[in-house]
Each structure stands twice: as structure tokens, then as C-alpha cells.
Enzyme design. Structure first.
Site, PDB file in Angstrom:
ATOM      1  N   ASP A  35      38.959  42.369  34.130  1.00  0.00           N
ATOM      2  CA  ASP A  35      40.291  42.816  33.704  1.00  0.00           C
ATOM      3  C   ASP A  35      41.237  42.882  34.900  1.00  0.00           C
ATOM      4  O   ASP A  35      40.805  42.849  36.068  1.00  0.00           O
ATOM      5  CB  ASP A  35      40.137  44.200  33.056  1.00  0.00           C
ATOM      6  CG  ASP A  35      41.182  44.484  31.988  1.00  0.00           C
ATOM      7  OD1 ASP A  35      42.228  43.813  31.986  1.00  0.00           O
ATOM      8  OD2 ASP A  35      40.949  45.400  31.173  1.00  0.00           O
ATOM      9  N   ASP A  53      45.903  42.384  23.838  1.00  0.00           N
ATOM     10  CA  ASP A  53      45.464  43.728  23.459  1.00  0.00           C
ATOM     11  C   ASP A  53      45.920  44.051  22.046  1.00  0.00           C
ATOM     12  O   ASP A  53      45.538  45.082  21.494  1.00  0.00           O
ATOM     13  CB  ASP A  53      46.039  44.773  24.434  1.00  0.00           C
ATOM     14  CG  ASP A  53      45.143  44.948  25.650  1.00  0.00           C
ATOM     15  OD1 ASP A  53      44.025  44.409  25.654  1.00  0.00           O
ATOM     16  OD2 ASP A  53      45.578  45.624  26.599  1.00  0.00           O
TER      17      ASP A  53
HETATM   18  C1  DGJ Z   1      42.887  46.339  29.041  1.00  0.00           C
HETATM   19  C2  DGJ Z   1      42.083  45.365  28.226  1.00  0.00           C
HETATM   20  O1  DGJ Z   1      42.892  44.370  27.716  1.00  0.00           O
HETATM   21  C3  DGJ Z   1      41.357  46.129  27.140  1.00  0.00           C
HETATM   22  O2  DGJ Z   1      40.688  45.238  26.292  1.00  0.00           O
HETATM   23  C4  DGJ Z   1      40.414  47.092  27.771  1.00  0.00           C
HETATM   24  O3  DGJ Z   1      39.424  46.402  28.467  1.00  0.00           O
HETATM   25  C5  DGJ Z   1      41.185  48.030  28.701  1.00  0.00           C
HETATM   26  N1  DGJ Z   1      41.990  47.330  29.621  1.00  0.00           N
HETATM   27  C6  DGJ Z   1      40.241  48.924  29.433  1.00  0.00           C
HETATM   28  O4  DGJ Z   1      40.870  49.689  30.368  1.00  0.00           O
END
Ligand code: DGJ
Length: 705
Positions: free
Chosen positions: A442, A506
């Protein structure tokens, strides 16, 4: 010097480039057969009155010194000198469709090498330029771009805008005068401006028109522009965007542009996507093995930071029952990570949460027959972390300034060897110690003032990130990586050379996902597009969707579920099981076929499909995004199948509301009766559509008889 041209031949497109006296692309478009050596005489331009007395070629690196008044191919200087180079042809190396053309300005002491490859199978053109300083004094490079010409008729442009939870939103504009420019200074590929666009003939569509597509494969800052010169000629430029002073070359040093991938299509956007998808499959993605893409369960939206190993094991058991093949624990597993305020950088297991270690969880997941995956955000550090307390100087920052945090975190300076080594050691140790098949990598903030030793360093940071991936992948060649940056903030071909999947957004709301996934599908094949069935009630938009709409929306990508299966009702779980099974049944076709987006008169209905490369079968999804504009939805004309073959139409999934909601008194016959239709009929006349409720979808399959 005598004129000379090189003819690169693709499968459906050609590129003809003059190498000297100046290096200029003369033609890039539909295939031409029978090109005589003298043919280029026919495209020699006139020299009109009222301008310079000579023709002004737009070379592979346009030069002000040749009288080109639009954006040059490079800008830079040597303490104010050597600022207007003119590159003369030196040499050409050719190996089939692969060219290396060397040009030089001996006065300015600069060499420019243009590397071009036209892939003869997929018709994707790959280009990059490399600039070398030949003098002893340092040369500062302000800009270095790849330049590709377009014909005058390419007067419409389609690019993408976006933001967090709303990536890949297409927008279109006419480019008649001036042009278009997009810049990204956010330090990652960005949600806002995907580094790519398409330009084509008036009103080009999914299925029609000539289209030229471009993608700058780069995960840092970028600039893309499309210029219309006052004489009507057009060209596109793509480059990494440098901060002031960021790139300086000592004698003998070079800098290359990122690769630009481009494709010409005479069959609208679908033809372009087909070229890019096949190229990505052949040359960009490197899966460790040829197994099908495993169905995921990712814990994030199910439990967030609330990690309890016993409960996670229950989740895993339920996941396996649903048909999940890879179980991933997201953020929250490491020391003191209880919310997003602290702990990034401390990549050690939280033994308060996991008193018996991670082994029992991994073993449980593996015993259930699933792969185990885990989340990291290696480039980041929270001020509230042991790492920061020990090494406050490890930030990618400028001394003396207080840069803003993003999600309460800073970025680590990967060009510091200690930082690089620390991250490598942490990831290497974790991957060596546990049976980890998958890392979700991430990157949750934008980069402000990326300073290394006082200098701008985003270019170096991006390359160091690639190095970190490369080293890890060499040490752990079987591990797959997902590129996630708060969803779709780092989606590009250069990171895809090192990763195997993207977390698309997201935003897991099926309605939003329909649009986001369609936008992403222009450049990326379905098997790298992470698409998860979320909970009935979407966390991001607070909309509620039926399992049918959620399941069918997630079906076409690399599928997964993003929720807590323990808390879900039996009815919902039956839904997940159904769509996972359907996905597995269709997966070989979805992950190898030709993606098609169908032109339809009503934008409220979105039609997309995948057709087997040998045209033996296809699936089409009809997604009603909004209220139908008309009382009837017309016919869907499903082009792309073999016109001479007959296909059996099967309805694979239909919204329950279609038969119970009272929208229609009578359904189109094919919904209830077996029907066989020719590929020609399907393409030209099509099938009558039912009237669907907004936010519902219908799936059909066509199989050659
Ligand atoms: C952002 C990501 O896009 C989410 O899927 C998740 O992994 C969160 N971060 C976790 O902090």
C-alpha cells in the site's frame, strides 16, 4: 546526406520513420502495403509564405533551433549555455522492428538516443529517449519527453480525471487549437490523472473510429500534452516531470524517459484496448506460474484494525467455505497498529494481538487449502513509531521545513541506503519466515517536498522503489504483489512489471465500480483489476446494493470479497458462494479473452463483454446504471463474434427484480426460450433488451454450436 526511411511493420499498423537528414516519424497508422522507396516524396510539405523560409520538421525530439515554436522535446542548460540543441543524425541500429537511432549536437555536447520497438503481434509501439552529457561541465535537464506525431484528423481527446474513491473517470474534449496538458506532482501515479490518454478521429467510440492511445509507464510525477500547431500538425508528448534542479548529468551520464507505450487502432477504443491487453499479457506482467488468479478474501472492510487471531481463523474457515482461494490479512497486524495514527515503519508482529505468533493463522489458512497474504506499507512512517523515534532523519523531506503529514504519516527516503536496507531486511525476513504467497503493498499519501540531501528527489525515489521491488522479487520469486495506493493511486505499466494485481479503488460500491472499472479497462486486462464483492451496505457511499449487482460487477476482474464472512447472513453467504463459483467457471475466458465495450444509444445502460480469442464463446454483462432514458432499451448489438458461426444464447444470471418488480408485462423471448443466433445477426441486428431496474445487471453467455 541522402534521405533514408525505415518501415516498421506490425500486424495491423505500420510506422514509417525518416532517419536522416532529420529523424522524423512520417507515418503511423493503418497498415500500408507496397511502399515504394520514392513514396516519401509525396508527403514532402509545402513551405508557405509568411513563415520561416524552410520546412520545420517535428523530429523525435522537436527543436526550437529548427524553427519549431511549440513544445521542444527537451529543455535544459549548462549554467545558461547549451540551452537550444539541434540533434543531427549519427547512426541507426536496426534489429527487425527494434530501432536505436543516435543523434548528437556536438556544439551543445549532448547525445540523444531514441529507442523504438513496434511489437509485430500486438501492434504496441514502445518508445523512450535517452539524453547523455558529452561535456565535462554538468548539464541540468529540465525536461525530457517522448514525442509522437498524430495526423490532423485526430481532433478529439479522451483522458481521465479522478480522485480517491473515484478513479479513472473519462472526459473528452475537442483539440482544435492550442492543446491539452495534464500534470501530476503528487509523487505517485495518482488517482487524479492516469498517465495516459487517447486521441482519435471525430466522435471515435468504443467500436468505431481511428484511435491512437498513449501510456507513460511511470509511477512518479508526469506531464502529458497534446499540441495542435498553428499549421494544423499535431503531436503528443509524455515525460516524467522533474522539479527544478532534480536532474543533473555529469560528463558521460545519461537520463532516459520512462517507456511510452502507444497503440493505433482503426476499430475504435476496443481495438486499442485489445492491443494493450495482449501486450500486457505477453510483455509486462510476470506471474510466477500459470495458475488461475486465486479468488481473494481481504480482511480490511470486515475488521479494519481489530485483529484477533481466533476470530481471523473463523473468518478464514468461512472464506474457504465460500470458495475463496487466497486469504489476506490487511492493516493492523503489526506492533501498536490499532488505528491509522501510529506504528507505520515498525514491521514486527504485534505480539499482544498475536500472542502465539502468526504461525497458527498461516497454518490454519494453508490447511484450508488457501494461500496466505499480508499487508505492508513499506514506504511510510508515522511520527508515532519506534522507527521514527530512532531515526527522525530518515524522511524524504527538506531540512528546516515542516511538511504536512498525510493520513498522519511521512514518506521514507528510499535513496538512503540505511532505509532501503531496513525495509529490505524487514520484508525479506517476514517473507522468509512465514508461508506468505502474497503482499498487498500500500502507499497512502501524496508526496510533499521530496528532498534527498537537500535536492529534489522524486525521480530517484521512484527508481529506488522499483529497485526495492526488484530485489525482493529476486529473493522471493514465488511471492505475488498487489499495487495499492489508497486504492488506485499507483496503477501503471512500470509498477505492473513488478506486481501482479491492482487494488482498483477503495470504493467498493458496485455502481461506482462499474464506471471505475470501465475506465481502467481501456489499458488493463481484467486479470490484474482487483474487484471485490463488498458488503450490502457500502462503507464508502452508504448505498445499498443487491448481491446480484455486487456479484456481477466484481465478476469480470480478479475477483475477491471484502467483508467479514462470519457476520454475513446465510443468504448473503449463499450469494458470495454463487458468484465465486460463477467467476471460477468463467475465469479462463475472462482472463484470456478480448474485452469489448459495446456502443449503446442509452448511456444509462452499460454493456461490456469478453470474447474468447478464437471466438468460440463470449460473455456479456448488461448493467443498468440509472433509470432507462426511454421506455424501451432497444437492441444490444453484440459485435466481435465470428459472423459465419451460430451461437447458443444462455442466460447465466438475471436480477430477481426483473420478474417480480412489475417493470415489464412481457420479457424478450430469449430470456425464457433457447435461442441460436449467428455472429452476423448478433453484431448487426442484435437482441432486444429487457427493461432493467437501475443498479441491477444481467449476464448472458454465447457458445458456438
Ligand atoms: C488503503 C487501502 O486501499 C485499503 O484497502 C486498506 O488496505 C487500507 N489502506 C489499510 O490501511
Amino acid at each position: 546526406m541522402k534521405e533514408s526511411v525505415v518501415h516498421l511493420q506490425g500486424n495491423t499498423s505500420d510506422l514509417i520513420i525518416q532517419t536522416h537528414p532529420v529523424v522524423e516519424i512520417l507515418y503511423w497508422g493503418d497498415k500500408i502495403s507496397g511502399v515504394e522507396a520514392t513514396a516519401i516524396q509525396a508527403v514532402k510539405r509545402a513551405v508557405p509564405n509568411g513563415r520561416l523560409d524552410v520546412d520545420t520538421p517535428v523530429t523525435i525530439s522537436p527543436e526550437h533551433g529548427r524553427g519549431v515554436f511549440s513544445s521542444p522535446g527537451m529543455e535544459g542548460n549548462r549554467q545558461g549555455l547549451d540551452w537550444s540543441p539541434v540533434f543531427e543524425f549519427q547512426a541507426i541500429q536496426q534489429d527487425g522492428n527494434h530501432l536505436l537511432i543516435t543523434t548528437e549536437d556536438q556544439i551543445a555536447g549532448l547525445k540523444m538516443v531514441c529507442e523504438l520497438k513496434l511489437d509485430s503481434q500486438t501492434d504496441v509501439l514502445q518508445v523512450r529517449n535517452t539524453l547523455t552529457n558529452l561535456k565535462s561541465a554538468t548539464y541540468q535537464v529540465d525536461r525530457l519527453a517522448v514525442t509522437l506525431p498524430l495526423p490532423e484528423r485526430a481532433d478529439e481527446l479522451m483522458a481521465f480525471h479522478g480522485r480517491w474513491v473515484r478513479e479513472f473517470q473519462p472526459h473528452r474534449l475537442k483539440v482544435k487549437h492550442g492543446g491539452y496538458q495534464q500534470e501530476n506532482r503528487r509523487g505517485r501515479t495518482s488517482h487524479e490523472y492516469f498517465p495516459g490518454f487517447m486521441q482519435g478521429t471525430t466522435s471515435f467510440s468504443e467500436q468505431q473510429g481511428e484511435v491512437w492511445g498513449f501510456h507513460l509507464a511511470w509511477s512518479g510525477n508526469h506531464r502529458l500534452r497534446s499540441d495542435v500547431k498553428t499549421d494544423g500538425r499535431r503531436f503528443v508528448q509524455a515525460e516524467a516531470l522533474y522539479f527544478s534542479g532534480e536532474i543533473t548529468l555529469s560528463e558521460g551520464e545519461s537520463i532516459s524517459t520512462p517507456w511510452v507505450y502507444a497503440a493505433y487502432s482503426a476499430q475504435g477504443l476496443n481495438g486499442m484496448s485489445h492491443a494493450f491487453h495482449q501486450f500486457v499479457r505477453k510483455q509486462i506482467i510476470q506471474f510466477p506460474d500459470h495458475k488461475p488468479r486465486p479468488v481473494h478474501l481481504n480482511t480490511w472492510e470486515g475488521i479494519y484494525f481489530d485483529h484477533d487471531p481466533e476470530y481471523i481463523m473463523q473468518m478464514a474457515s468461512r472464506a474457504a467455505e465460500l470458495g475463496v482461494e487466497r486469504f489476506i490479512i490487511d492493516d493492523g497486524w503489526f506492533k501498536s497498529r490499532n488505528n491509522d495514527l501510529a506504528a507505520l515503519g515498525d514491521w514486527y508482529l504485534d505480539t499482544n494481538k498475536y500472542p502465539n505468533g502468526l504461525e497458527p493463522v498461516v497454518a490454519h489458512v494453508r490447511n484450508l487449502g488457501m494461500e496466505f497474504g499480508i499487508w505492508f506499507e513499506p514506504e511510510m512512517i508515522n511520527p508515532d513509531s519506534d522507527l521514527f523515534r530512532a531515526h527522525p532523519d530518515w524522511l524524504l523531506a527538506l531540512d528546516g521545513y515542516q511538511q504536512p503529514t498525510g493520513r498522519y504519516q511521512y514518506v521514507l527516503d528510499l535513496q538512503k541506503p540505511q532505509v532501503f536496507d531496513y525495509l529490505l531486511e524487514r520484508l525479506d525476513t517476514m517473507l522468509g519466515r512465514y508461508d506468505i504467497a502474497y503482499v498487498k503493498w500500500d502507499m497512502n499519501r501524496e508526496v510533499v517536498q521530496p528532498g534527498h540531501d537537500g535536492y529534489a528527489a522524486l525521480d530517484g525515489q521512484t527508481k529506488a522503489l522499483y529497485d526495492l521491488f526488484d530485489e525482493l522479487r529476486q529473493r522471493h520469486p514465488k511471492v505475488e504483489f498487489e499495487s495499492c495506493a489508497s486504492g488506485g493511486g499507483r496503477i501503471d505499466y512500470e509498477i505492473l512489471k513488478r506486481t501482479h494485481r491492482f487494488w482498483t479503488s477503495d470504493n467498493n460500491d458496485a455502481l461506482e465500480r462499474q464506471q471505475i472499472q470501465r475506465g481502467m479497462s481501456y489499458f488493463f486486462p481484467p486479470e490484474v483489476m482487483g474487484s471485490h464483492i463488498g458488503g450490502r451496505h457500502c462503507h464508502c457511499t452508504r448505498r445499498t446494493h443487491s448481491i446480484g449487482f455486487r456479484g456481477l460487477t466484481a465478476l469480470f476482474g480478479h475477483m475477491g470479497v471484502e467483508l467479514d464472512p462470519v457476520k454475513e447472513s446465510a443468504e448473503e453467504r449463499a450469494g458470495f458462494t454463487h458468484y465465486i463459483a460463477l467467476h471460477k467457471q468463467l475465469r479462463p475466458l475472462l482472463h484470456s479473452g478480448k474485452v469489448v465495450r459495446i456502443d449503446h444509444h442509452d448511456p444509462a445502460l452499460q454493456i461490456n463483454g469478453v470474447i474468447a480469442q478464437d471466438q468460440s464463446s463470449a460473455v456479456f454483462l448488461f448493467s443498468q446504471l440509472a433509470m432507462p432514458t426511454y421506455t424501451l432499451s432497444g437492441n444490444a448489438r453484440l459485435a466481435g463474434l465470428d459472423p459465419t458461426k451460430h451461437y447458443r444464447l444462455t442466460v447465466l444470471d438475471q436480477p430477481a427484480s426483473m420478474r417480480t418488480g412489475g417493470v415489464m408485462k412481457k420479457l424478450p423471448l430469449w430470456l425464457d426460450e433457447e435461442m441460436t443466433l449467428s455472429g452476423a445477426w448478433l453484431a448487426k441486428a442484435g437482441i432486444a433488451l429487457p427493461v432493467l431496474d437501475p443498479e441491477s445487471a444481467l449476464l448472458i453467455k454465447l457458445d458456438a454450436m
